[in-house]
Design a protein around this motif. Structure first.
Motif, PDB file in Angstrom:
ATOM      1  N   SER A   1       0.836  -1.217   0.000  1.00  0.00           N
ATOM      2  CA  SER A   1       0.000   0.000   0.000  1.00  0.00           C
ATOM      3  C   SER A   1       0.860   1.252   0.000  1.00  0.00           C
ATOM      4  N   ILE A   2       1.865   1.274   0.864  1.00  0.00           N
ATOM      5  CA  ILE A   2       2.765   2.433   0.931  1.00  0.00           C
ATOM      6  C   ILE A   2       3.505   2.607  -0.395  1.00  0.00           C
ATOM      7  N   GLY A   3       3.976   1.500  -0.971  1.00  0.00           N
ATOM      8  CA  GLY A   3       4.666   1.568  -2.257  1.00  0.00           C
ATOM      9  C   GLY A   3       3.775   2.111  -3.361  1.00  0.00           C
ATOM     10  N   MET A   4       2.525   1.666  -3.395  1.00  0.00           N
ATOM     11  CA  MET A   4       1.593   2.143  -4.410  1.00  0.00           C
ATOM     12  C   MET A   4       1.268   3.618  -4.204  1.00  0.00           C
ATOM     13  N   ILE A   5       1.139   4.047  -2.960  1.00  0.00           N
ATOM     14  CA  ILE A   5       0.870   5.457  -2.670  1.00  0.00           C
ATOM     15  C   ILE A   5       2.050   6.320  -3.098  1.00  0.00           C
ATOM     16  N   LEU A   6       3.268   5.882  -2.761  1.00  0.00           N
ATOM     17  CA  LEU A   6       4.456   6.625  -3.185  1.00  0.00           C
ATOM     18  C   LEU A   6       4.582   6.654  -4.702  1.00  0.00           C
ATOM     19  N   LEU A   7       4.298   5.535  -5.325  1.00  0.00           N
ATOM     20  CA  LEU A   7       4.361   5.450  -6.784  1.00  0.00           C
ATOM     21  C   LEU A   7       3.372   6.415  -7.427  1.00  0.00           C
ATOM     22  N   THR A   8       2.183   6.521  -6.852  1.00  0.00           N
ATOM     23  CA  THR A   8       1.146   7.386  -7.412  1.00  0.00           C
ATOM     24  C   THR A   8       1.390   8.859  -7.120  1.00  0.00           C
ATOM     25  N   TYR A   9       1.662   9.199  -5.854  1.00  0.00           N
ATOM     26  CA  TYR A   9       1.694  10.608  -5.466  1.00  0.00           C
ATOM     27  C   TYR A   9       3.081  11.243  -5.499  1.00  0.00           C
ATOM     28  N   ILE A  10       4.136  10.460  -5.404  1.00  0.00           N
ATOM     29  CA  ILE A  10       5.483  11.031  -5.439  1.00  0.00           C
ATOM     30  C   ILE A  10       6.094  10.881  -6.834  1.00  0.00           C
ATOM     31  N   VAL A  11       6.053   9.656  -7.374  1.00  0.00           N
ATOM     32  CA  VAL A  11       6.662   9.390  -8.675  1.00  0.00           C
ATOM     33  C   VAL A  11       5.754   9.820  -9.821  1.00  0.00           C
ATOM     34  N   GLY A  12       4.426   9.700  -9.629  1.00  0.00           N
ATOM     35  CA  GLY A  12       3.487  10.127 -10.658  1.00  0.00           C
ATOM     36  C   GLY A  12       3.039   9.027 -11.599  1.00  0.00           C
ATOM     37  N   ILE A  13       3.240   7.762 -11.200  1.00  0.00           N
ATOM     38  CA  ILE A  13       2.767   6.626 -11.990  1.00  0.00           C
ATOM     39  C   ILE A  13       1.604   6.017 -11.226  1.00  0.00           C
ATOM     40  N   SER A  14       0.414   6.122 -11.785  1.00  0.00           N
ATOM     41  CA  SER A  14      -0.754   5.590 -11.093  1.00  0.00           C
ATOM     42  C   SER A  14      -0.730   4.068 -11.123  1.00  0.00           C
ATOM     43  N   ALA A  15      -0.879   3.474  -9.965  1.00  0.00           N
ATOM     44  CA  ALA A  15      -0.805   2.021  -9.852  1.00  0.00           C
ATOM     45  C   ALA A  15      -1.951   1.314 -10.579  1.00  0.00           C
TER      46      ALA A  15
ATOM     47  N   GLY B   1      -3.657   2.842 -13.169  1.00  0.00           N
ATOM     48  CA  GLY B   1      -3.899   3.513 -14.440  1.00  0.00           C
ATOM     49  C   GLY B   1      -5.007   4.538 -14.303  1.00  0.00           C
ATOM     50  N   ASP B   2      -5.964   4.481 -15.190  1.00  0.00           N
ATOM     51  CA  ASP B   2      -7.062   5.453 -15.195  1.00  0.00           C
ATOM     52  C   ASP B   2      -8.286   4.974 -14.431  1.00  0.00           C
ATOM     53  N   PHE B   3      -8.213   3.836 -13.782  1.00  0.00           N
ATOM     54  CA  PHE B   3      -9.378   3.300 -13.085  1.00  0.00           C
ATOM     55  C   PHE B   3      -9.740   4.098 -11.838  1.00  0.00           C
ATOM     56  N   ILE B   4      -8.735   4.685 -11.188  1.00  0.00           N
ATOM     57  CA  ILE B   4      -8.980   5.445  -9.969  1.00  0.00           C
ATOM     58  C   ILE B   4      -8.479   6.864 -10.188  1.00  0.00           C
ATOM     59  N   SER B   5      -9.288   7.824  -9.825  1.00  0.00           N
ATOM     60  CA  SER B   5      -8.899   9.227  -9.934  1.00  0.00           C
ATOM     61  C   SER B   5      -7.932   9.549  -8.795  1.00  0.00           C
ATOM     62  N   VAL B   6      -6.770  10.076  -9.144  1.00  0.00           N
ATOM     63  CA  VAL B   6      -5.789  10.413  -8.111  1.00  0.00           C
ATOM     64  C   VAL B   6      -6.156  11.714  -7.405  1.00  0.00           C
ATOM     65  N   ASP B   7      -7.231  12.363  -7.852  1.00  0.00           N
ATOM     66  CA  ASP B   7      -7.686  13.585  -7.196  1.00  0.00           C
ATOM     67  C   ASP B   7      -8.370  13.280  -5.862  1.00  0.00           C
ATOM     68  N   SER B   8      -9.007  12.134  -5.765  1.00  0.00           N
ATOM     69  CA  SER B   8      -9.701  11.745  -4.545  1.00  0.00           C
ATOM     70  C   SER B   8      -8.761  10.908  -3.685  1.00  0.00           C
ATOM     71  N   ILE B   9      -8.029  11.565  -2.819  1.00  0.00           N
ATOM     72  CA  ILE B   9      -7.007  10.895  -2.007  1.00  0.00           C
ATOM     73  C   ILE B   9      -7.605   9.849  -1.062  1.00  0.00           C
ATOM     74  N   PRO B  10      -8.669  10.134  -0.318  1.00  0.00           N
ATOM     75  CA  PRO B  10      -9.218   9.096   0.574  1.00  0.00           C
ATOM     76  C   PRO B  10      -9.692   7.850  -0.182  1.00  0.00           C
ATOM     77  N   LEU B  11     -10.352   8.054  -1.308  1.00  0.00           N
ATOM     78  CA  LEU B  11     -10.802   6.913  -2.113  1.00  0.00           C
ATOM     79  C   LEU B  11      -9.616   6.102  -2.621  1.00  0.00           C
ATOM     80  N   THR B  12      -8.574   6.779  -3.041  1.00  0.00           N
ATOM     81  CA  THR B  12      -7.370   6.103  -3.525  1.00  0.00           C
ATOM     82  C   THR B  12      -6.711   5.306  -2.399  1.00  0.00           C
ATOM     83  N   LEU B  13      -6.598   5.890  -1.219  1.00  0.00           N
ATOM     84  CA  LEU B  13      -5.969   5.200  -0.087  1.00  0.00           C
ATOM     85  C   LEU B  13      -6.750   3.951   0.305  1.00  0.00           C
ATOM     86  N   VAL B  14      -8.064   4.060   0.374  1.00  0.00           N
ATOM     87  CA  VAL B  14      -8.900   2.903   0.713  1.00  0.00           C
ATOM     88  C   VAL B  14      -8.801   1.838  -0.373  1.00  0.00           C
ATOM     89  N   SER B  15      -8.836   2.264  -1.631  1.00  0.00           N
ATOM     90  CA  SER B  15      -8.739   1.311  -2.744  1.00  0.00           C
ATOM     91  C   SER B  15      -7.406   0.579  -2.724  1.00  0.00           C
TER      92      SER B  15
END
Length: 181
Positions: free
Chosen positions: A107-121, A123-137
């Protein structure tokens, strides 16, 4: 494990890891199915010896930088990191501890990959704008994904032990490669 076996086994496992992780670059459709399997050689290496697991992890990442930087980053933050944690904890600490720590790390790796590196784990299935939804997902996905990996890895290792490719050292709770003459 002597140095020659360490290097030989590490080389084979590194080759498998790089081949599977770089598969999406060379085989776009089939490669996406093979890429998650790059966790397996790293987990087997870490099951055997934690330093071997780390050597395979970093050697694979270094080689992948030459092949495709994005795949190297994905290995460093998700599939490879999962392999290290799974391999380290599965037989040494037990099934539930392995699942718990592996899912947290993934989970931490995917969060870092999405929000620090900029590669969504995802893809386009989850909006990176909704942080709580992304964290739960990411957390729910990690828990399910790691549970499946842990069960499959345990069955695979038990199969390799049964056919005498590996053995379980009961004192260190590490997997050892059986020496063929």
């Amino acid at each position: 494990m002597n140095k020659m076996r360490f290097i030989s086994i590490g080389g084979v496992l590194t080759t498998l890891t790089v081949s599977m992780q770089s598969a999406p670059v060379f085989l776009p459709a089939i490669g996406l199915l093979l890429s998650p399997l790059s966790t397996l050689p790293i987990a087997i290496a870490a099951l055997s010896n934690i330093s071997l697991g780390l050597a395979v992890f970093f050697a694979s990442a270094l080689i992948l930088v030459l092949v495709n930087v994005q795949e190297a980053v994905i290995l460093l933050f998700t599939t490879g990191l999962l392999g290290i944690v799974l391999g380290t904890f599965l037989y040494r600490k037990g099934l539930f501890v392995s699942i718990f720590y592996s899912s947290i790390i993934l989970s931490i790796g995917m969060i870092l990959l999405t929000y620090i590196v900029g590669i969504s784990a995802f893809g386009d299935f989850i909006s990176v704008d909704s942080i709580p939804l992304t964290l739960v997902s990411y957390t729910l996905f990690s828990l399910v994904y790691v549970s499946i990996w842990t069960i499959c890895l345990r069955k695979f290792i038990n199969y390799l032990i049964r056919i005498n490719v590996l053995s379980l050292n009961s004192s260190t709770k590490a997997i050892e490669f059986i020496h063929f003459k």
